[in-house]
Each structure stands twice: as C-alpha cells, then as structure tokens.
Write an enzyme that holds these catalytic residues in place. Structure first.
Site, short mmCIF file in Angstrom:
data_model
loop_
_atom_site.label_atom_id
_atom_site.label_comp_id
_atom_site.label_asym_id
_atom_site.label_seq_id
_atom_site.Cartn_x
_atom_site.Cartn_y
_atom_site.Cartn_z
N CYS A 181 -14.55 13.12 8.64
CA CYS A 181 -15.25 12.88 7.39
C CYS A 181 -15.54 11.39 7.25
O CYS A 181 -14.63 10.56 7.38
CB CYS A 181 -14.36 13.37 6.24
SG CYS A 181 -14.83 12.75 4.61
N GLU A 182 -16.78 11.04 6.99
CA GLU A 182 -17.13 9.62 6.90
C GLU A 182 -16.64 8.97 5.61
O GLU A 182 -16.67 7.75 5.48
CB GLU A 182 -18.63 9.41 7.05
CG GLU A 182 -19.48 9.88 5.89
CD GLU A 182 -20.96 9.62 6.11
OE1 GLU A 182 -21.64 9.33 5.11
OE2 GLU A 182 -21.44 9.72 7.25
N HIS A 183 -16.16 9.76 4.66
CA HIS A 183 -15.68 9.22 3.40
C HIS A 183 -14.22 8.78 3.47
O HIS A 183 -13.82 7.83 2.78
CB HIS A 183 -15.84 10.25 2.28
CG HIS A 183 -17.26 10.67 2.07
ND1 HIS A 183 -17.63 11.97 1.81
CD2 HIS A 183 -18.42 9.96 2.11
CE1 HIS A 183 -18.94 12.04 1.68
NE2 HIS A 183 -19.44 10.84 1.86
N HIS A 184 -13.41 9.49 4.28
CA HIS A 184 -11.99 9.16 4.35
C HIS A 184 -11.47 9.00 5.79
O HIS A 184 -10.30 8.68 5.98
CB HIS A 184 -11.14 10.23 3.65
CG HIS A 184 -11.40 10.33 2.18
ND1 HIS A 184 -12.29 11.24 1.65
CD2 HIS A 184 -10.91 9.64 1.13
CE1 HIS A 184 -12.33 11.11 0.34
NE2 HIS A 184 -11.51 10.14 -0.01
N GLN A 201 -20.88 17.34 6.74
CA GLN A 201 -21.18 18.63 7.37
C GLN A 201 -22.64 19.04 7.21
O GLN A 201 -23.24 19.58 8.14
CB GLN A 201 -20.26 19.73 6.81
CG GLN A 201 -20.44 21.07 7.50
CD GLN A 201 -19.42 22.10 7.05
OE1 GLN A 201 -18.28 21.75 6.74
NE2 GLN A 201 -19.80 23.36 6.99
N CYS A 212 -9.81 16.11 4.25
CA CYS A 212 -9.85 15.27 3.06
C CYS A 212 -9.64 16.12 1.81
O CYS A 212 -9.22 15.61 0.77
CB CYS A 212 -11.17 14.50 2.97
SG CYS A 212 -12.64 15.54 2.91
N HIS A 227 -11.94 20.87 5.85
CA HIS A 227 -11.99 19.42 5.66
C HIS A 227 -10.61 18.93 5.24
O HIS A 227 -10.12 19.28 4.16
CB HIS A 227 -13.03 19.07 4.60
CG HIS A 227 -14.44 19.33 5.02
ND1 HIS A 227 -15.36 18.33 5.17
CD2 HIS A 227 -15.08 20.48 5.35
CE1 HIS A 227 -16.52 18.84 5.56
NE2 HIS A 227 -16.37 20.15 5.67
#
Length: 221
Positions: free
Chosen positions: A113-116, A154, A184, A182
């Site tokens: 995940c590019e956020h976490h 995704q 996250c 996910h």
C-alpha cells in the site's frame, strides 16, 4: 552520482503509468541512480529510522537489517518501479483456432500500500479472447507481479494490468478481477481481518453481459 547506462536512454516510463491515463506518482529522474547506490542510500536512512525508534544497532539480530531492507526494496518488493524489469511478452499464432475466452485465475501476488507501506496480499483473475494470437500462460503471471511490485493502490493496479494486457495481446477483449487483503486495514487502524477489497476492469466483448457472466462463472469454479 552513478547513472545506470541502460536507463540513461529512457526518456519516459515505458508502460501506461508515467505518461498514460493511470500513472504511479514517480519522478521523471527516478532512474538516474543505479540499484547499488539506491541500496546504499536506503540502508543509511533506514538505519537512522531504527536508531530513532531506539533499537540497538549493535545487536547481532539487527545490525544487518538496514542492508537487508534496502536490498529487498530495490531488488524485490519495488522492482516493478524499474522499467527494465518489465516482462518481455512473446505472442504465438493461434494455430488451434481457439476462439473462446482463456481464463488464468488465482494468480497470487504481493504488493504494498502506498499510503502506509504495508503489504497487500491478493489474487488476480485474468481473461482474454484471442485476436489471432496467444501468449504463454506464465507471462500473465509476470504481468501481474510486475505491476504489483510497486507502492500501489488496488484500483490503479487493476487498470494498469488491463491496459498492459490489451497492448501486448493486441485485443480489446480483456477482463481483470482482483481480490485482496490490505494489511493497512487488518493490522492497524480499524484492524478488520475479515474484509476483502475487489476491483475489476472489463473491455471489448467482456462488457457484454453474457461474456462477463461466463468469466465470473469460471473464476468461481
């Protein structure tokens, strides 16, 4: 500053993501550093993170971790950022005159995940109808894993895979469905370990209800 000679000639990210409709947020100068220098720099910065967290970097179990993480990032989990790692796909004549859909289901993949920067673990189901050419089945797996090996979202990855299939298979008759867990969501925040995320992309004949239903029936078997 070391420059990878093979990448020096690349002026744009050679898939649908840099100058296309669906792009990863990556800088134009992303490939000016070679892999070894990237590993060296990431190792240095990751060691700083571990020190800030209060970890004892003299401990036998930890002192090699910054290098291991840096090498893993560049050579494994984020290798899909490098266009030189894009799989080479060779097509073959459809000598069998097979004109029904081909489905490759349950292709396992790991992304992040590019956020976490925590894992996305999932399965991809791909379908296409030949336009006179066929592809080796393992190439479909390689396409999925190439786009998965990046910091990802995704929805974006789903469209990227479908775009790549349309281009390399020379047909618009393509279907992609992805189901993923996910971490996250599962390991932090709401900590929901039972939910799954599903995304899909259909084009060509797969937009027709009967064809779509046939595809969905195949992947549920």
């Amino acid at each position: 500053m070391k420059v990878n000679k093979e990448l020096k000639e690349i002026t744009e990210f050679d898939d649908h993501n840099f100058n296309g409709n669906i792009k990863n947020p990556i800088r134009p100068d992303a490939f000016k550093l070679d892999d070894e220098l990237k590993i060296e720099l990431i190792e240095k910065h990751f060691q700083e993170i571990m020190l800030i967290l209060g970890l004892d970097m003299n401990d036998d179990s930890l002192k090699g971790t910054p290098h291991r993480v840096a090498k893993m990032y560049v050579k494994e989990v984020f290798k899909g950022l490098n266009p030189l790692n894009k799989p080479k796909v060779k097509l073959f004549d459809n000598k069998f005159n097979y004109n029904q859909m081909l489905v490759e289901k349950s292709i396992s993949f790991y992304s992040n995940c590019e956020h976490h920067f925590v894992p996305i673990i999932g399965r991809a189901h791909l379908g296409y109808i030949s336009n006179g050419k066929v592809v080796g089945l393992s190439k479909l797996n390689r396409i999925v894993r190439y786009f998965a090996s990046r910091p990802q979202v995704q929805e974006r990855m789903t469209v990227q895979i479908a775009n790549e299939m349309r281009e390399v298979l020379e047909t618009d008759d393509v279907a992609v469905l992805i189901e993923a867990d996910h971490l996250c969501v599962a390991s932090r925040g709401i900590q929901d370990i039972t939910s799954k995320t599903l995304t899909s992309e259909y084009s060509g004949k797969f937009l027709e209800q009967n064809t779509k239903e046939e595809f969905l029936k195949y992947i549920s078997i």
